[in-house]
Design a protein around this motif. Sequence first.
Motif, PDB file in Angstrom:
ATOM      1  N   GLY A  26       0.795  -1.228   0.000  1.00 50.89           N
ATOM      2  CA  GLY A  26       0.000   0.000   0.000  1.00 50.89           C
ATOM      3  C   GLY A  26       0.823   1.271   0.000  1.00 50.89           C
ATOM      4  N   LEU A  27       0.452   2.190   0.871  1.00 49.90           N
ATOM      5  CA  LEU A  27       1.092   3.511   0.915  1.00 49.90           C
ATOM      6  C   LEU A  27       2.574   3.414   1.271  1.00 49.90           C
ATOM      7  N   GLY A  28       2.879   2.606   2.297  1.00 46.84           N
ATOM      8  CA  GLY A  28       4.262   2.511   2.769  1.00 46.84           C
ATOM      9  C   GLY A  28       5.200   2.016   1.682  1.00 46.84           C
ATOM     10  N   ARG A  29       4.725   1.069   0.896  1.00 48.05           N
ATOM     11  CA  ARG A  29       5.532   0.535  -0.210  1.00 48.05           C
ATOM     12  C   ARG A  29       5.835   1.643  -1.222  1.00 48.05           C
ATOM     13  N   SER A  30       4.798   2.413  -1.543  1.00 48.25           N
ATOM     14  CA  SER A  30       4.984   3.509  -2.501  1.00 48.25           C
ATOM     15  C   SER A  30       5.991   4.538  -1.964  1.00 48.25           C
ATOM     16  N   TYR A  31       5.876   4.868  -0.663  1.00 48.31           N
ATOM     17  CA  TYR A  31       6.839   5.811  -0.063  1.00 48.31           C
ATOM     18  C   TYR A  31       8.260   5.252  -0.182  1.00 48.31           C
ATOM     19  N   ALA A  32       8.420   3.972   0.187  1.00 44.26           N
ATOM     20  CA  ALA A  32       9.755   3.357   0.220  1.00 44.26           C
ATOM     21  C   ALA A  32      10.412   3.424  -1.163  1.00 44.26           C
ATOM     22  N   LEU A  33       9.655   3.078  -2.183  1.00 40.37           N
ATOM     23  CA  LEU A  33      10.219   3.079  -3.547  1.00 40.37           C
ATOM     24  C   LEU A  33      10.633   4.491  -3.950  1.00 40.37           C
ATOM     25  N   GLU A  34       9.814   5.473  -3.576  1.00 38.22           N
ATOM     26  CA  GLU A  34      10.106   6.849  -4.006  1.00 38.22           C
ATOM     27  C   GLU A  34      11.282   7.454  -3.229  1.00 38.22           C
ATOM     28  N   PHE A  35      11.329   7.218  -1.916  1.00 41.53           N
ATOM     29  CA  PHE A  35      12.475   7.730  -1.149  1.00 41.53           C
ATOM     30  C   PHE A  35      13.773   7.107  -1.667  1.00 41.53           C
TER      31      PHE A  35
ATOM     32  N   SER B 299      -6.069   0.239  -1.215  1.00 47.08           N
ATOM     33  CA  SER B 299      -5.072  -0.672  -0.641  1.00 47.08           C
ATOM     34  C   SER B 299      -5.828  -1.873  -0.094  1.00 47.08           C
ATOM     35  N   ARG B 300      -5.096  -2.820   0.442  1.00 52.06           N
ATOM     36  CA  ARG B 300      -5.796  -3.989   1.007  1.00 52.06           C
ATOM     37  C   ARG B 300      -6.662  -3.599   2.197  1.00 52.06           C
ATOM     38  N   LEU B 301      -6.296  -2.472   2.863  1.00 53.31           N
ATOM     39  CA  LEU B 301      -7.127  -2.004   3.984  1.00 53.31           C
ATOM     40  C   LEU B 301      -8.464  -1.474   3.494  1.00 53.31           C
ATOM     41  N   THR B 302      -8.438  -0.783   2.362  1.00 51.90           N
ATOM     42  CA  THR B 302      -9.673  -0.123   1.914  1.00 51.90           C
ATOM     43  C   THR B 302     -10.466  -0.945   0.912  1.00 51.90           C
ATOM     44  N   GLU B 303      -9.886  -2.076   0.444  1.00 50.31           N
ATOM     45  CA  GLU B 303     -10.640  -2.838  -0.566  1.00 50.31           C
ATOM     46  C   GLU B 303     -11.901  -3.473   0.018  1.00 50.31           C
ATOM     47  N   THR B 304     -11.952  -3.540   1.372  1.00 57.10           N
ATOM     48  CA  THR B 304     -13.175  -4.063   1.998  1.00 57.10           C
ATOM     49  C   THR B 304     -14.217  -2.952   2.174  1.00 57.10           C
ATOM     50  N   VAL B 305     -13.768  -1.695   2.059  1.00 51.25           N
ATOM     51  CA  VAL B 305     -14.659  -0.559   2.326  1.00 51.25           C
ATOM     52  C   VAL B 305     -15.090   0.139   1.022  1.00 51.25           C
ATOM     53  N   PHE B 306     -14.119   0.403   0.127  1.00 51.21           N
ATOM     54  CA  PHE B 306     -14.400   1.128  -1.113  1.00 51.21           C
ATOM     55  C   PHE B 306     -14.818   0.156  -2.225  1.00 51.21           C
ATOM     56  N   PRO B 307     -15.658   0.638  -3.166  1.00 51.77           N
ATOM     57  CA  PRO B 307     -15.930  -0.170  -4.359  1.00 51.77           C
ATOM     58  C   PRO B 307     -14.639  -0.366  -5.176  1.00 51.77           C
ATOM     59  N   THR B 308     -14.572  -1.438  -5.957  1.00 54.51           N
ATOM     60  CA  THR B 308     -13.370  -1.784  -6.738  1.00 54.51           C
ATOM     61  C   THR B 308     -12.887  -0.620  -7.589  1.00 54.51           C
ATOM     62  N   GLU B 309     -13.852   0.080  -8.200  1.00 55.18           N
ATOM     63  CA  GLU B 309     -13.526   1.206  -9.086  1.00 55.18           C
ATOM     64  C   GLU B 309     -12.747   2.290  -8.320  1.00 55.18           C
ATOM     65  N   VAL B 310     -13.170   2.533  -7.070  1.00 56.71           N
ATOM     66  CA  VAL B 310     -12.505   3.558  -6.243  1.00 56.71           C
ATOM     67  C   VAL B 310     -11.125   3.064  -5.810  1.00 56.71           C
ATOM     68  N   VAL B 311     -11.044   1.794  -5.434  1.00 63.76           N
ATOM     69  CA  VAL B 311      -9.747   1.230  -5.002  1.00 63.76           C
ATOM     70  C   VAL B 311      -8.719   1.392  -6.118  1.00 63.76           C
ATOM     71  N   SER B 312      -9.102   1.105  -7.365  1.00 67.63           N
ATOM     72  CA  SER B 312      -8.092   1.193  -8.426  1.00 67.63           C
ATOM     73  C   SER B 312      -7.825   2.637  -8.859  1.00 67.63           C
ATOM     74  N   ALA B 313      -8.791   3.534  -8.661  1.00 67.32           N
ATOM     75  CA  ALA B 313      -8.569   4.936  -9.074  1.00 67.32           C
ATOM     76  C   ALA B 313      -7.705   5.712  -8.074  1.00 67.32           C
ATOM     77  N   LEU B 314      -7.850   5.379  -6.797  1.00 66.92           N
ATOM     78  CA  LEU B 314      -7.134   6.148  -5.752  1.00 66.92           C
ATOM     79  C   LEU B 314      -5.773   5.499  -5.468  1.00 66.92           C
ATOM     80  N   LYS B 315      -4.829   5.776  -6.331  1.00 69.82           N
ATOM     81  CA  LYS B 315      -3.536   5.087  -6.237  1.00 69.82           C
ATOM     82  C   LYS B 315      -2.720   5.599  -5.045  1.00 69.82           C
ATOM     83  N   PRO B 316      -2.055   4.678  -4.324  1.00 68.86           N
ATOM     84  CA  PRO B 316      -1.169   5.101  -3.223  1.00 68.86           C
ATOM     85  C   PRO B 316      -0.119   6.110  -3.699  1.00 68.86           C
ATOM     86  N   GLU B 317       0.289   5.986  -4.956  1.00 72.02           N
ATOM     87  CA  GLU B 317       1.319   6.891  -5.510  1.00 72.02           C
ATOM     88  C   GLU B 317       0.866   8.350  -5.493  1.00 72.02           C
ATOM     89  N   PHE B 318      -0.430   8.595  -5.389  1.00 71.78           N
ATOM     90  CA  PHE B 318      -0.924   9.980  -5.350  1.00 71.78           C
ATOM     91  C   PHE B 318      -0.687  10.622  -3.980  1.00 71.78           C
TER      92      PHE B 318
END
Length: 302
Positions: A20-29, A198-217
């Motif tokens: 999720g988010l942490g992975r994206s941060y790690a790659l960018e740093f 992310s895997r945390l929000t895939e149980t809460v958000f619809p699939t379309e939202v999960v794929s649109a809201l990228k951790p990289e943003f």
Amino acid sequence: MDTQQRFDDKVVVITGAGSGLGRSYALEFARRGAKVVVNDLGGDVTGGGKSSAAADAVVQKIKASGGEALASYDSVEDGDAIIQAALDHYGRVDVLVNNAGILRDSSFKNMSDKDWDLVYRVHLLGSYKVTKAAWPHMLEQGYGRIVNTASGAGLYGSFGQANYSAVKMALVGLTNTLAVEGAAKGIQANVIAPAAGSRLTETVFPTEVVSALKPEFITPLVVNLCSESCKESGGLFELGAGWMAKVRWQRSMGVNFDVKAGFSAEDVAESWGEICNFSEFDNPTNISESLTPLLKNVGISF
Ligand SMILES: NC(=O)c1ccc[n+]([C@@H]2O[C@H](COP(=O)([O-])OP(=O)(O)OC[C@H]3O[C@@H](n4cnc5c(N)ncnc54)[C@H](O)[C@@H]3O)[C@@H](O)[C@H]2O)c1
């Protein structure tokens, strides 16, 4: 901008960096020259189990791109071990992103003590433990950047997330005081309330939202807050989907009751509209500004 915000010779610790988010941060740093401690317990979304696979995969990806990274599999509850790994391998810690998280959602009525405790331990106790271990080193070197991770659930409430809301809002308070205590020491602390698929929000958000809201943003703001040139501290930012904004406290101008004459619950009820009237407002930014009108009402100036 890509060339300005470099992290060469900086050691960046990111908790929950295996996905999720942490992975994206790690790659960018890492892409920006940092030595990254990729911490992840590798358990499931509700806090069960553990595995080295998630952290290892991120470290491998960073190394394959020519970057520098170290895997750490400790739980954030063992924050000193995570910081010790950074010190043993890289000799310092400059940036800490407290990001590890789990969810144990349930209505408050049905919430178990275990749901409450596990969420508290990962988010709040974990952030405390890792920060507490990093803090003396940041103080000693006169430099540090900390980003904590809150949530809109804490800021606004969210059905089924009393445990999560409580600890996420507590992290806003922790950040505020870290910013105050770090101010004269070159340590800056900020807090974000992100929204991302992310895997945390895939149980809460619809699939379309999960794929649109990228951790990289979310990552560019976090990188900014952790850069040497950033002056921001004590800030709270809400962001997601490429939108980002700063959040602040706003309060109505309030009502001054006569403390000598006394005032009752009925007087409060009568003034309710005025107490809650935001047609005029102020935005206190510190405890002194917060107390000023109170003290004025009893003739004390601060
Ligand atoms: N995704 C969102 O929309 C959103 C919204 C608000 C807040 N957040 C917060 O952002 C952070 C990252 O969440 P995400 O959405 O990327 O979820 P995620 O599940 O993809 O990532 C969280 C990571 O934390 C790790 N982790 C869990 N417990 C740990 C522990 N005890 N020690 C070390 N690592 C541990 C997990 O293994 C996982 O890799 C969390 O704090 C979450 O509460 C996310």
